[in-house]
Design an enzyme around this catalytic site. Structure first.
Site, PDB file in Angstrom:
ATOM      1  N   GLY A 304     -23.212  64.472  27.951  1.00  0.00           N
ATOM      2  CA  GLY A 304     -22.873  63.068  27.698  1.00  0.00           C
ATOM      3  C   GLY A 304     -21.416  62.834  27.334  1.00  0.00           C
ATOM      4  N   GLY A 327     -29.171  67.797  28.220  1.00  0.00           N
ATOM      5  CA  GLY A 327     -29.989  68.980  27.952  1.00  0.00           C
ATOM      6  C   GLY A 327     -30.537  69.609  29.232  1.00  0.00           C
TER       7      GLY A 327
END
Ligand code: 3PG
Ligand code: MG
Length: 349
Positions: A304, A327
Site C-alpha cells: 500500500g 499481504g
C-alpha cells in the site's frame, strides 16, 4: 506456477455471475479516497457484460468491521463503481464482513452468496491470501474462474519467482518487519542485492537474521521526536543523537540506493524508506521511486505505501507493474500458495 482457469474461457451469456472483487479501498469522511482497486476491477466486469451475462453480483469486504457497521457500508464504493461503469445488470452486495460467516469460511454464508448464481469469478487478488467464504467457500459451490486482474497479478508478480534478468534487486522498507522477513528470505536469497531502508533497516542493523548480507543506509534524517515538525539533522546510520529517531534515509544513502537501483534489470520494491507522509521525511522514498521509474528493465511495486508513493509522484506509468495486493503479493512472493487461487480449478487448455 499453477494456471488458474480464466474467465476468458467461461461461457457467461445469459448467466448469473457472482464476482468477488477486492474493493477494500481507503475511505475518508464516507467517500472513496483512492479508487485504484475499483478501477482495477473494471476489465473483468466489462468482459462479463460484453459477453452477455444476465446479471453480475459483485461482492467484496471493506475494512475490518466486527459485524454490521454503517461506517463500513459498501454504499460509497458501489456509488463510485456505478460512476465508472453504469450498467443495470451490476449489483453490488453489502460488505461481506458484515456476516461473521465470511472470515469463518462458513458454508451457510457461502451458500447465501452463491444462491441464484450460475458461476463464480474471483478477481480479488488483494484478498487471495484469505480463505474466506467469498474467496474460497463459493469457489467450492459454483464453477469457479479467475478474473483478469487476478491473472494479471499472478503473471506479473510470478515473473519475479522465475528466471529474471540480472542484476535483480530487492528494495524493501516500511515498518511491518515481521510480515516481510519471509519474502526477504525467499526472494532476497535469489536477488543479487537487497537494499533495506526504513524501520526495517533499524531492525537489521545490529543483527541480520537472514542468510545473506543486505545493503543498509549509511546516513539517516534524524528527528528530535516523532512529529512532522520535529527538529531534523542528518546523522550517520549507526550514530543517532541520544533520544533521536531516524525517520528517513539520508542524502548519501539516497544517492547510493538510487545508483544501485538504476543499474538493475529487475526490481521489486516494497515499503517506504521513511515516514513519507510527512514532507521532511519523504525524500528517501521519493528518490527510490524515481530510481525505480528510471530502470531500463522489469520493475514491480507492491504494498500500500509504496504504491501510494508511486501514484502520488505520478510515476505509476513508469513501472512495469503496480500491484493491488498488499499481504497477498507478499505471501505470493514468499512462495506460498494463495488459498483464493488454489480454490479455482486449473486451466485445462
Ligand atoms: C488488503 O487490503 O490487503 C486486502 O483487501 C485484505 O484485507 P485484510 O488484510 O483486511 O484481509
Ligand atoms: Mg492487508
Amino acid at each position: 506456477m499453477r494456471q488458474a482457469r480464466s474467465v476468458r474461457g467461461a461461457d457467461v451469456a445469459g448467466k448469473h455471475v457472482l464476482v468477488r472483487a477486492d474493493l477494500n479501498v481507503p475511505l475518508e469522511e464516507g467517500r472513496v479516497a483512492d479508487d485504484t482497486r475499483i478501477r482495477a476491477s473494471l476489465p473483468t466486469l466489462e468482459l462479463l457484460l460484453e459477453r452477455g451475462a444476465a446479471s453480475v453480483a459483485v461482492c467484496s469486504h471493506l475494512g475490518r468491521p466486527k459485524g454490521p457497521d454503517p461506517a463500513f457500508a459498501i454504499a460509497p464504493v458501489a456509488a463510485r463503481l456505478r460512476e465508472l461503469l453504469a450498467d443495470e445488470r451490476i449489483e453490488v452486495l453489502e460488505n461481506t464482513r458484515f456476516d461473521p460467516g465470511e472470515t469463518a469460511n462458513d458454508l451457510g454464508f457461502a451458500r447465501e452468496l452463491a444462491e441464484g448464481c450460475d458461476l463464480f469469478v474471483n478477481d480479488a487478488f488483494g484478498s487471495a491470501h484469505r480463505a474466506h467464504a467469498s474467496t474460497v467457500g463459493v469457489a467450492e459451490l459454483l464453477p469457479a474462474y479467475a478474473g483478469l486482474l487476478l491473472l494479471d497479478e499472478l503473471e506479473h508478480l510470478g515473473q519475479l519467482l522465475g528466471a529474471v534478468e540480472r542484476p535483480f534487486l530487492l528494495v524493501t522498507g516500511g515498518a511491518k518487519v515481521a510480515d516481510k522477513l519471509g519474502v526477504l528470505e525467499n526472494l532476497g536469497g535469489r536477488a543479487d542485492e537487497v537494499l533495506v531502508g526504513g524501520k526495517m533497516a533499524e531492525e537489521l542493523r545490529d543483527e541480520n537474521p537472514l542468510s545473506f548480507p543486505v545493503v543498509l543506509p549509511t546516513d539517516v534524517v534524524a528527528a528530535s521526536e516523532f512529529a512532522a515538525d520535529a527538529e531534523t539533522r542528518t546523522a550517520p546510520f549507526d550514530e543517532l543523537p541520544d533520544g533521536w529517531l531516524g525517520l528517513d534515509i539520508g542524502p548519501a544513502s539516497r544517492e547510493d540506493f538510487a545508483r544501485r537501483i538504476r543499474a538493475a534489470k529487475t526490481v521489486f520494491w516494497n515499503g517506504p524508506m521513511g515516514v513519507f507522509e510527512w514532507a521532511p521525511f519523504a525524500g528517501g522514498t521519493k528518490a527510490v521511486a524515481e530510481a525505480v521509474a528510471a530502470v531500463d528493465g522489469y520493475t514491480v511495486v507492491g504494498g500500500g505505501d509504496s504504491v501510494r508513493a508511486v501514484n502520488e509522484l505520478g510515476l505509476d506509468d513508469r513501472v512495469s507493474w503496480v500491484s493491488t495486493g498488499g499481504g497477498a503479493s507478499l505471501e505470493l512472493l514468499e512462495g506460498k500458495e494463495l488459498p483464493g487461487v488454489a480454490a479455482i480449478p486449473e486451466n485445462q487448455g
